[in-house]
Motif scaffolding. Sequence first.
Motif, PDB file in Angstrom:
ATOM      1  N   UNK A   1     -26.443  -2.049  -4.231  1.00 50.71           N
ATOM      2  CA  UNK A   1     -27.826  -2.512  -4.101  1.00 50.71           C
ATOM      3  C   UNK A   1     -27.967  -3.627  -3.079  1.00 50.71           C
ATOM      4  N   UNK A   2     -28.847  -3.386  -2.087  1.00 54.30           N
ATOM      5  CA  UNK A   2     -29.136  -4.406  -1.091  1.00 54.30           C
ATOM      6  C   UNK A   2     -28.101  -4.560  -0.005  1.00 54.30           C
ATOM      7  N   UNK A   3     -27.066  -3.702   0.013  1.00 55.21           N
ATOM      8  CA  UNK A   3     -26.004  -3.832   1.008  1.00 55.21           C
ATOM      9  C   UNK A   3     -26.246  -2.901   2.186  1.00 55.21           C
ATOM     10  N   UNK A   4     -25.538  -3.148   3.263  1.00 57.19           N
ATOM     11  CA  UNK A   4     -25.614  -2.281   4.441  1.00 57.19           C
ATOM     12  C   UNK A   4     -25.076  -0.890   4.114  1.00 57.19           C
ATOM     13  N   UNK A   5     -24.047  -0.816   3.267  1.00 59.61           N
ATOM     14  CA  UNK A   5     -23.497   0.481   2.891  1.00 59.61           C
ATOM     15  C   UNK A   5     -24.529   1.328   2.166  1.00 59.61           C
ATOM     16  N   UNK A   6     -25.373   0.720   1.348  1.00 59.48           N
ATOM     17  CA  UNK A   6     -26.430   1.472   0.672  1.00 59.48           C
ATOM     18  C   UNK A   6     -27.344   2.142   1.690  1.00 59.48           C
ATOM     19  N   UNK A   7     -27.630   1.440   2.788  1.00 55.83           N
ATOM     20  CA  UNK A   7     -28.521   1.998   3.823  1.00 55.83           C
ATOM     21  C   UNK A   7     -27.828   3.054   4.669  1.00 55.83           C
ATOM     22  N   UNK A   8     -26.494   3.003   4.735  1.00 61.43           N
ATOM     23  CA  UNK A   8     -25.772   3.880   5.644  1.00 61.43           C
ATOM     24  C   UNK A   8     -25.053   5.041   4.951  1.00 61.43           C
ATOM     25  N   UNK A   9     -24.984   5.031   3.622  1.00 60.78           N
ATOM     26  CA  UNK A   9     -24.086   5.968   2.942  1.00 60.78           C
ATOM     27  C   UNK A   9     -24.476   7.432   3.149  1.00 60.78           C
ATOM     28  N   UNK A  10     -25.756   7.701   3.393  1.00 58.99           N
ATOM     29  CA  UNK A  10     -26.164   9.090   3.645  1.00 58.99           C
ATOM     30  C   UNK A  10     -25.543   9.655   4.924  1.00 58.99           C
ATOM     31  N   UNK A  11     -25.073   8.799   5.782  1.00 55.62           N
ATOM     32  CA  UNK A  11     -24.434   9.264   7.021  1.00 55.62           C
ATOM     33  C   UNK A  11     -23.045   9.836   6.759  1.00 55.62           C
ATOM     34  N   UNK A  12     -22.450   9.482   5.624  1.00 55.59           N
ATOM     35  CA  UNK A  12     -21.119   9.996   5.293  1.00 55.59           C
ATOM     36  C   UNK A  12     -21.294  11.359   4.627  1.00 55.59           C
ATOM     37  N   UNK A  13     -21.273  12.395   5.434  1.00 57.52           N
ATOM     38  CA  UNK A  13     -21.655  13.729   4.967  1.00 57.52           C
ATOM     39  C   UNK A  13     -20.663  14.336   3.982  1.00 57.52           C
ATOM     40  N   UNK A  14     -19.440  13.772   3.907  1.00 56.19           N
ATOM     41  CA  UNK A  14     -18.460  14.333   2.971  1.00 56.19           C
ATOM     42  C   UNK A  14     -18.843  14.087   1.513  1.00 56.19           C
ATOM     43  N   UNK A  15     -19.873  13.255   1.239  1.00 56.92           N
ATOM     44  CA  UNK A  15     -20.387  13.120  -0.118  1.00 56.92           C
ATOM     45  C   UNK A  15     -21.329  14.263  -0.486  1.00 56.92           C
ATOM     46  N   UNK A  16     -21.771  15.030   0.475  1.00 56.93           N
ATOM     47  CA  UNK A  16     -22.814  16.031   0.247  1.00 56.93           C
ATOM     48  C   UNK A  16     -22.241  17.350  -0.268  1.00 56.93           C
ATOM     49  N   UNK A  17     -23.056  18.065  -1.069  1.00 58.80           N
ATOM     50  CA  UNK A  17     -22.721  19.432  -1.475  1.00 58.80           C
ATOM     51  C   UNK A  17     -22.491  20.327  -0.250  1.00 58.80           C
ATOM     52  N   UNK A  18     -23.148  20.008   0.857  1.00 52.65           N
ATOM     53  CA  UNK A  18     -23.118  20.872   2.031  1.00 52.65           C
ATOM     54  C   UNK A  18     -21.879  20.660   2.891  1.00 52.65           C
ATOM     55  N   UNK A  19     -21.070  19.661   2.547  1.00 51.75           N
ATOM     56  CA  UNK A  19     -19.817  19.450   3.267  1.00 51.75           C
ATOM     57  C   UNK A  19     -18.826  20.508   2.808  1.00 51.75           C
ATOM     58  N   UNK A  20     -18.342  21.319   3.724  1.00 49.91           N
ATOM     59  CA  UNK A  20     -17.526  22.484   3.382  1.00 49.91           C
ATOM     60  C   UNK A  20     -16.041  22.130   3.452  1.00 49.91           C
ATOM     61  N   UNK A  21     -15.518  21.659   2.347  1.00 46.58           N
ATOM     62  CA  UNK A  21     -14.100  21.352   2.288  1.00 46.58           C
ATOM     63  C   UNK A  21     -13.832  19.923   1.862  1.00 46.58           C
ATOM     64  N   UNK A  22     -12.552  19.662   1.581  1.00 48.51           N
ATOM     65  CA  UNK A  22     -12.133  18.318   1.204  1.00 48.51           C
ATOM     66  C   UNK A  22     -11.626  17.588   2.448  1.00 48.51           C
TER      67      UNK A  22
END
Length: 257
Positions: free
Chosen positions: A106-127
Amino acid sequence: MRNILKVDSPNDYARFVDAPVLHPLISIIHYDELAPFRHSLNNYGVYGLFIQRQFPRNLSYGMRKWQVSDASIIAVEPGQIGGLEDNGERISLCGWVLLWSPELLNGTELERQIDRYQFFSYFFDGSLRMEPDEWLCITQLVTQIRIYQRQLFEEDRGEADLLKRFHNLLQTYFRENRQLMQGLPTVAWCASELAYSPRYFGDIVHKATGGTAIGYIHNYIINQAKSLLMQGHNISETSRLLPNRKPKNVRTSHLVL
């Protein structure tokens, strides 16, 4: 109906696999230290990184089955479902799990940027597959985080123990009516009784409570005064029972703390 484990906090999963609980907002689990545990299909309300030598086969991730590469990382985020439904089998795994609450961001820069890390997404194909040197680097980092977390946990337990001893000291002091002969207890006297220097004692109390040691004593005395008044003592009697004198055998130079 599917058997799904709700992981609304990092420690929901830790408790399921019988791992240590060290912090309410973050959980670091070393699979190698655990007794065999059951599979679980998890509904995540937290972020997580599963860092493992080998993953169970036929894992579910969202609506699909997933064969995961060995020595790799699976990332999950709140709102996702993944794992393998409990079928009665008990398993042992090698690696780590790092789970953290969204509150930690909450309130951190990572909170604002975490959506850019696509490997958290269902749509990321693979580990995220790791080379041997990357595995060593990641596992060393997680180990260091866990050591630091354990140290903080031990410090917190020490602070809680000190506060308990501090409170018991004040209770005993007034229960024995020592204030009638020695006056009200000071920070220096309490620190001496608990085998701490006054300054260090004050620092620990401040870290644990956010307030000062003298403030803690004053609040205790105020509560004592309220109790005496409620018992039927008038203001004059209450003042006599709580005399404002310094304890004997404590140097005045200590009393400024």
